[in-house]
Design a protein around this motif. Structure first.
Motif, PDB file in Angstrom:
ATOM      1  N   ALA A  53       0.833  -1.206   0.000  1.00  0.00           N
ATOM      2  CA  ALA A  53       0.000   0.000   0.000  1.00  0.00           C
ATOM      3  C   ALA A  53       0.867   1.255   0.000  1.00  0.00           C
ATOM      4  CB  ALA A  53      -0.927  -0.004   1.226  1.00  0.00           C
ATOM      5  N   ARG A  54       1.939   1.243   0.793  1.00  0.00           N
ATOM      6  CA  ARG A  54       2.821   2.411   0.873  1.00  0.00           C
ATOM      7  C   ARG A  54       3.481   2.682  -0.473  1.00  0.00           C
ATOM      8  NH1 ARG A  54       4.938   1.024   5.099  1.00  0.00           N
ATOM      9  NH2 ARG A  54       6.693  -0.206   4.285  1.00  0.00           N
ATOM     10  N   GLN A  55       3.968   1.631  -1.132  1.00  0.00           N
ATOM     11  CA  GLN A  55       4.601   1.817  -2.433  1.00  0.00           C
ATOM     12  C   GLN A  55       3.607   2.287  -3.492  1.00  0.00           C
ATOM     13  OE1 GLN A  55       7.438  -1.127  -3.906  1.00  0.00           O
ATOM     14  NE2 GLN A  55       7.521  -2.060  -1.874  1.00  0.00           N
ATOM     15  N   ALA A  56       2.345   1.906  -3.320  1.00  0.00           N
ATOM     16  CA  ALA A  56       1.303   2.336  -4.260  1.00  0.00           C
ATOM     17  C   ALA A  56       0.808   3.741  -3.955  1.00  0.00           C
ATOM     18  CB  ALA A  56       0.131   1.355  -4.238  1.00  0.00           C
ATOM     19  N   GLY A  57       1.241   4.296  -2.831  1.00  0.00           N
ATOM     20  CA  GLY A  57       0.847   5.656  -2.470  1.00  0.00           C
ATOM     21  C   GLY A  57      -0.554   5.758  -1.890  1.00  0.00           C
ATOM     22  N   VAL A  58      -1.032   4.659  -1.269  1.00  0.00           N
ATOM     23  CA  VAL A  58      -2.368   4.673  -0.660  1.00  0.00           C
ATOM     24  C   VAL A  58      -2.267   4.124   0.748  1.00  0.00           C
ATOM     25  CG1 VAL A  58      -3.454   4.334  -2.908  1.00  0.00           C
ATOM     26  CG2 VAL A  58      -2.996   2.349  -1.451  1.00  0.00           C
ATOM     27  N   GLY A  59      -3.351   4.269   1.504  1.00  0.00           N
ATOM     28  CA  GLY A  59      -3.397   3.731   2.849  1.00  0.00           C
ATOM     29  C   GLY A  59      -3.798   2.266   2.840  1.00  0.00           C
ATOM     30  N   ILE A  60      -3.506   1.564   3.958  1.00  0.00           N
ATOM     31  CA  ILE A  60      -3.839   0.153   4.043  1.00  0.00           C
ATOM     32  C   ILE A  60      -5.350  -0.051   3.971  1.00  0.00           C
ATOM     33  CG2 ILE A  60      -3.905   0.151   6.563  1.00  0.00           C
ATOM     34  CD1 ILE A  60      -2.653  -2.711   4.261  1.00  0.00           C
ATOM     35  N   GLY A  61      -6.119   0.917   4.453  1.00  0.00           N
ATOM     36  CA  GLY A  61      -7.574   0.810   4.364  1.00  0.00           C
ATOM     37  C   GLY A  61      -8.051   0.784   2.923  1.00  0.00           C
ATOM     38  N   THR A  62      -7.400   1.557   2.064  1.00  0.00           N
ATOM     39  CA  THR A  62      -7.755   1.562   0.639  1.00  0.00           C
ATOM     40  C   THR A  62      -7.475   0.198   0.027  1.00  0.00           C
ATOM     41  OG1 THR A  62      -7.316   3.926   0.421  1.00  0.00           O
ATOM     42  CG2 THR A  62      -7.247   2.622  -1.596  1.00  0.00           C
ATOM     43  N   LEU A  63      -6.343  -0.398   0.408  1.00  0.00           N
ATOM     44  CA  LEU A  63      -6.024  -1.733  -0.115  1.00  0.00           C
ATOM     45  C   LEU A  63      -7.118  -2.725   0.265  1.00  0.00           C
ATOM     46  CD1 LEU A  63      -2.615  -3.546  -0.130  1.00  0.00           C
ATOM     47  CD2 LEU A  63      -4.642  -4.724   0.707  1.00  0.00           C
TER      48      LEU A  63
END
Length: 202
Positions: A53-63
């Motif tokens: 999620a961090r590498q994708a630039g989003v939060g874990i909740g979004t994942l």
């Protein structure tokens, strides 16, 4: 296991791409898939989902909104690899001579094997819940290889006594090569040897 990962035994029965996503949500989903497709072969499927999620630039909740379990993400990545490999046969056939298209497709097959090795544990779980994914994927791969082989054979680039099943078994044997830093280089050398055999006596 990630501390934030939901405690569930649910597996991904289906991973069809949602049809009603906002543009930003679709971009986030696509980015997560792209990152996972790179990370899984490198670090294995048990790599931290928070890191993906961090590498994708989003939060874990979004994942987790897009992929409720790890297996959902694994299935989508695996499905994308299968679809890309099948589509590559058509693209390569349009750009290259039949023998070059065949060899390049087999080299891409090595990339597919790398992804599969990195996701092996979760793929075993998926096999019990969505075996049709593997049957369909294998059929599409064999169809792509068969098309490339037949074109190359009919146009005189490779020998005419080849058998698609034999070539497929030879490619699948790459999976059994011990995991090491030289794995990919060794696999590509084997592709070269296989192509030499297909060209011999044509």
């Amino acid at each position: 296991m990630d501390s934030a990962e939901p405690k569930t035994t649910e597996t991904a029965a289906t991973a069809a791409e949602p049809t009603k996503l906002r543009a930003d949500a679709r971009r986030n989903r696509d980015k997560l898939i792209e990152v996972a497709a790179v990370v899984f072969p490198q670090k294995g499927v048990e790599t931290s989902l928070e890191d993906i999620a961090r590498q994708a630039g989003v939060g874990i909740g979004t994942l987790y909104r897009h992929f409720p379990t790890r297996e959902h993400l694994v299935e989508v990545v695996y499905r994308r690899e299968l679809e890309s490999l099948a589509a590559a046969a058509r693209e390569l056939a349009e750009k290259h001579s039949p023998d070059v298209a065949l060899e390049e497709w087999m080299r891409r097959f090595v990339g597919y094997i790398a992804t599969k090795r990195g996701m092996s544990n979760s793929l075993r779980i998926l096999m019990t819940s969505n075996s049709s994914l593997f049957a369909e994927g294998f059929g599409n791969m064999r169809g792509a290889l068969d098309s490339l082989l037949k074109t190359a054979s009919q146009q005189g680039y490779i020998r005419s006594d080849m058998d698609t099943a034999d070539v497929m078994h030879a490619l699948a044997s790459i999976y059994s090569i011990p995991d090491s830093p030289e794995w990919r280089d060794r696999s590509l050398r084997l592709i070269g040897l296989l192509m030499d055999g297909l060209r011999a006596g044509k």
